[in-house]
Design a protein around this motif. Structure first.
Motif, PDB file in Angstrom:
ATOM      1  N   SER A  73      -3.368   3.985  13.321  1.00  0.00           N
ATOM      2  CA  SER A  73      -3.110   3.490  11.828  1.00  0.00           C
ATOM      3  C   SER A  73      -1.903   3.455  11.097  1.00  0.00           C
ATOM      4  O   SER A  73      -1.201   2.800  10.388  1.00  0.00           O
ATOM      5  N   VAL A  74      -1.040   4.560  11.665  1.00  0.00           N
ATOM      6  CA  VAL A  74       0.456   4.753  11.429  1.00  0.00           C
ATOM      7  C   VAL A  74       1.189   3.500  11.488  1.00  0.00           C
ATOM      8  O   VAL A  74       1.903   2.751  10.712  1.00  0.00           O
ATOM      9  N   SER A  75       0.945   3.051  12.957  1.00  0.00           N
ATOM     10  CA  SER A  75       1.749   1.884  13.477  1.00  0.00           C
ATOM     11  C   SER A  75       1.378   0.573  12.853  1.00  0.00           C
ATOM     12  O   SER A  75       2.302  -0.108  12.375  1.00  0.00           O
ATOM     13  N   ARG A  76       0.093   0.636  12.399  1.00  0.00           N
ATOM     14  CA  ARG A  76      -0.203  -0.759  11.765  1.00  0.00           C
ATOM     15  C   ARG A  76       0.065  -0.716  10.368  1.00  0.00           C
ATOM     16  O   ARG A  76       0.397  -1.792  10.054  1.00  0.00           O
ATOM     17  N   PHE A  77      -0.150   0.453   9.591  1.00  0.00           N
ATOM     18  CA  PHE A  77       0.537   0.177   8.159  1.00  0.00           C
ATOM     19  C   PHE A  77       2.110  -0.131   8.015  1.00  0.00           C
ATOM     20  O   PHE A  77       2.236  -0.733   7.152  1.00  0.00           O
ATOM     21  N   ILE A  78       2.821   0.446   8.851  1.00  0.00           N
ATOM     22  CA  ILE A  78       4.455   0.096   8.861  1.00  0.00           C
ATOM     23  C   ILE A  78       4.561  -1.148   9.341  1.00  0.00           C
ATOM     24  O   ILE A  78       5.649  -1.788   8.769  1.00  0.00           O
TER      25      ILE A  78
ATOM     26  N   PHE B 277      -0.682  13.494   8.618  1.00  0.00           N
ATOM     27  CA  PHE B 277      -1.736  12.869   7.656  1.00  0.00           C
ATOM     28  C   PHE B 277      -3.179  12.818   8.147  1.00  0.00           C
ATOM     29  O   PHE B 277      -4.119  12.326   7.540  1.00  0.00           O
ATOM     30  N   GLN B 278      -3.259  13.530   9.410  1.00  0.00           N
ATOM     31  CA  GLN B 278      -4.529  13.469  10.181  1.00  0.00           C
ATOM     32  C   GLN B 278      -5.291  12.133  10.222  1.00  0.00           C
ATOM     33  O   GLN B 278      -6.487  12.047   9.847  1.00  0.00           O
ATOM     34  N   VAL B 279      -4.356  11.102  10.768  1.00  0.00           N
ATOM     35  CA  VAL B 279      -5.028   9.752  10.834  1.00  0.00           C
ATOM     36  C   VAL B 279      -4.712   9.347  12.588  1.00  0.00           C
ATOM     37  O   VAL B 279      -3.742  10.013  12.994  1.00  0.00           O
TER      38      VAL B 279
ATOM     39  N   HIS C  31       0.937  -1.135   0.122  1.00  0.00           N
ATOM     40  CA  HIS C  31      -0.185  -0.092  -0.029  1.00  0.00           C
ATOM     41  C   HIS C  31       0.814   1.245  -0.117  1.00  0.00           C
ATOM     42  O   HIS C  31       1.653   1.536   0.762  1.00  0.00           O
ATOM     43  N   LEU C  32       0.563   2.244  -0.928  1.00  0.00           N
ATOM     44  CA  LEU C  32       1.316   3.251  -1.099  1.00  0.00           C
ATOM     45  C   LEU C  32       1.359   4.008   0.442  1.00  0.00           C
ATOM     46  O   LEU C  32       2.306   4.926   0.650  1.00  0.00           O
ATOM     47  N   LYS C  33       0.134   4.310   1.086  1.00  0.00           N
ATOM     48  CA  LYS C  33       0.111   5.039   2.437  1.00  0.00           C
ATOM     49  C   LYS C  33       1.147   4.336   3.237  1.00  0.00           C
ATOM     50  O   LYS C  33       1.719   5.017   3.972  1.00  0.00           O
ATOM     51  N   ALA C  34       1.419   3.151   3.219  1.00  0.00           N
ATOM     52  CA  ALA C  34       2.372   2.603   4.288  1.00  0.00           C
ATOM     53  C   ALA C  34       3.871   3.354   3.856  1.00  0.00           C
ATOM     54  O   ALA C  34       4.677   3.464   4.848  1.00  0.00           O
ATOM     55  N   HIS C  35       4.045   3.136   2.639  1.00  0.00           N
ATOM     56  CA  HIS C  35       5.415   3.919   2.274  1.00  0.00           C
ATOM     57  C   HIS C  35       5.417   5.482   2.710  1.00  0.00           C
ATOM     58  O   HIS C  35       6.408   6.213   3.227  1.00  0.00           O
ATOM     59  N   ARG C  36       4.329   6.258   2.563  1.00  0.00           N
ATOM     60  CA  ARG C  36       4.400   7.504   2.955  1.00  0.00           C
ATOM     61  C   ARG C  36       4.369   7.550   4.410  1.00  0.00           C
ATOM     62  O   ARG C  36       5.033   8.467   4.947  1.00  0.00           O
ATOM     63  N   TYR C  37       3.623   6.986   5.257  1.00  0.00           N
ATOM     64  CA  TYR C  37       3.771   7.061   6.650  1.00  0.00           C
ATOM     65  C   TYR C  37       5.309   6.449   7.026  1.00  0.00           C
ATOM     66  O   TYR C  37       5.698   7.203   7.853  1.00  0.00           O
ATOM     67  N   PHE C  38       5.885   5.309   6.479  1.00  0.00           N
ATOM     68  CA  PHE C  38       7.187   5.219   6.876  1.00  0.00           C
ATOM     69  C   PHE C  38       8.047   6.261   6.519  1.00  0.00           C
ATOM     70  O   PHE C  38       9.048   6.447   7.336  1.00  0.00           O
ATOM     71  N   ALA C  39       8.034   6.926   5.489  1.00  0.00           N
ATOM     72  CA  ALA C  39       8.876   7.933   5.224  1.00  0.00           C
ATOM     73  C   ALA C  39       8.646   9.239   6.133  1.00  0.00           C
ATOM     74  O   ALA C  39       9.926   9.793   6.362  1.00  0.00           O
ATOM     75  N   MET C  40       7.601   9.395   6.410  1.00  0.00           N
ATOM     76  CA  MET C  40       7.423  10.728   7.258  1.00  0.00           C
ATOM     77  C   MET C  40       7.995  10.192   8.756  1.00  0.00           C
ATOM     78  O   MET C  40       8.544  11.104   9.559  1.00  0.00           O
ATOM     79  N   VAL C  41       7.669   9.017   9.229  1.00  0.00           N
ATOM     80  CA  VAL C  41       8.180   8.527  10.582  1.00  0.00           C
ATOM     81  C   VAL C  41       9.634   8.726  10.533  1.00  0.00           C
ATOM     82  O   VAL C  41      10.324   9.341  11.531  1.00  0.00           O
TER      83      VAL C  41
ATOM     84  N   ALA D 210       3.580  10.079  16.411  1.00  0.00           N
ATOM     85  CA  ALA D 210       2.589  11.248  16.658  1.00  0.00           C
ATOM     86  C   ALA D 210       2.517  12.177  15.639  1.00  0.00           C
ATOM     87  O   ALA D 210       1.511  12.671  15.176  1.00  0.00           O
ATOM     88  N   ALA D 211       4.070  12.611  15.398  1.00  0.00           N
ATOM     89  CA  ALA D 211       4.024  13.737  14.141  1.00  0.00           C
ATOM     90  C   ALA D 211       3.441  13.336  13.156  1.00  0.00           C
ATOM     91  O   ALA D 211       3.034  14.034  12.234  1.00  0.00           O
ATOM     92  N   THR D 212       3.693  12.323  12.493  1.00  0.00           N
ATOM     93  CA  THR D 212       3.122  11.779  11.118  1.00  0.00           C
ATOM     94  C   THR D 212       1.848  11.372  11.222  1.00  0.00           C
ATOM     95  O   THR D 212       0.991  11.891  10.384  1.00  0.00           O
TER      96      THR D 212
END
Length: 314
Positions: A31-36, A25-27, A2-12, A19-21
């Motif tokens: 959700s960030v932890s689960r995608f990564i 992304f306003q999620v 999933h592209l979201k996972a890559h975007r979340y990972f890059a921001m983290v 938390a900042a990520t």
């Protein structure tokens, strides 16, 4: 994947924070932890070290981040072009500069940069070590000195101009040198770095023979700002590039320029300041925009050379 996972990972990876990520992304942070976590499971590699205080990249995560980041940058650029938003400048840009130059100049330039591009995130890393921008994932590096041949694309900001100076109190007590040779009889405050003690070089005219002076004094240091402070306190004479001095030092008479008819330097040839980037980073519009902003803000000749106008009045 999933592209979201890559975007979340890059921001983290860029912020070091789930938390900042999540806020970006306003999620929910969950959700960030689960995608990564799903991304790590699919790759079969742990990308992040997690603890209660901070998040950091594993070795595999660092390598993956450099590759993923470039792909996301290219994808964002393509999306902006397709959507007609090529003028939007947003996202993360990583800058690297020497400590003194960054503290004295880049910090306030970044404030102006943010005012012009409020959606831009700047990561400013200050270090006097010569890093590899490709390995470190740095977009723009300000490098002082000669630019060696490499895969980096460099644009010259300026030639460095040096000022020889001392405090009025020192000169009242010891007098002023009238030639470079007379510096040997003075207290000189000398920079000593990894290459050893600096030697001072002087020319009266560009076609004249170079005079090399081995100076001595009561203080040597690997920190230029400490030596400037010592000069302000009347301890001796310094030779440093114009960007290390505040205009107020000369305008208010704290320091007096010496031997203004001579051109001084710490090397036999003129050294420069360059702005360099890996070739692939220059494909990014935001990197090109920040590079141009810095070049325009510093100017040619650079604004910090104005101190020599003040110095010549005293």
């Amino acid at each position: 994947m999933h592209l979201k996972a890559h975007r979340y990972f890059a921001m983290v990876a860029a912020t070091g924070s789930f938390a900042a990520t999540a806020r970006h992304f306003q999620v929910p942070a969950s959700s960030v932890s689960r995608f990564i976590a799903a991304l790590e499971k699919e790759l079969g590699q742990q990308l992040l070290y997690r603890n209660t205080r901070a998040v950091s990249l594993t070795d595999a995560g660092e390598r993956y981040f450099l590759q993923v980041r470039e792909v996301l940058e290219l994808l964002d650029a393509a999306n902006e072009d397709a959507a007609g938003k090529g003028s939007d400048i947003r996202g993360l840009v990583k800058l690297n500069a020497p400590v003194a130059l960054g503290r004295l100049h880049l910090a306030h330039l970044v404030e102006r940069l943010h005012a012009q591009y409020p959606e831009l995130i700047v990561e400013l890393m200050l270090s006097d070590l010569y890093i590899d921008p490709v390995l470190e994932g740095v977009d723009i590096t300000i490098r002082v000195g000669h630019l060696e041949n490499s895969a980096l694309i460099g644009r010259k900001i300026c030639d460095q101009r040096y000022v020889l100076c001392a405090s009025a109190a020192y000169l009242a007590k010891h007098g002023a040198p009238h030639t470079p040779q007379e510096l040997r009889a003075h207290s000189c405050l000398v920079y000593k770095g990894q290459a050893g003690m600096q030697r001072w070089h002087f020319r009266r005219q560009p076609d004249h023979q170079l005079e090399v002076i081995d100076v001595q004094g009561p203080l040597r240091s690997n920190n230029a700002e400490a030596l400037v402070e010592a000069a302000l306190g009347g301890m001796g004479i310094v030779l440093f590039p114009t960007w290390l001095f505040s205009e107020a030092y000369f305008g208010e008479g704290h320091l007096v320029q010496l031997l203004p008819e001579w051109t001084g330097s710490i090397e036999p040839v003129t050294s420069q300041i360059h702005l360099i980037s890996p070739e692939n980073r220059l494909r990014s519009k935001k990197v090109r925009a920040v590079s141009q902003f810095l070049l325009d803000a510093i100017g040619s000749p650079p604004y910090w050379d104005d101190i020599t106008v003040q110095a010549s009045r005293h």
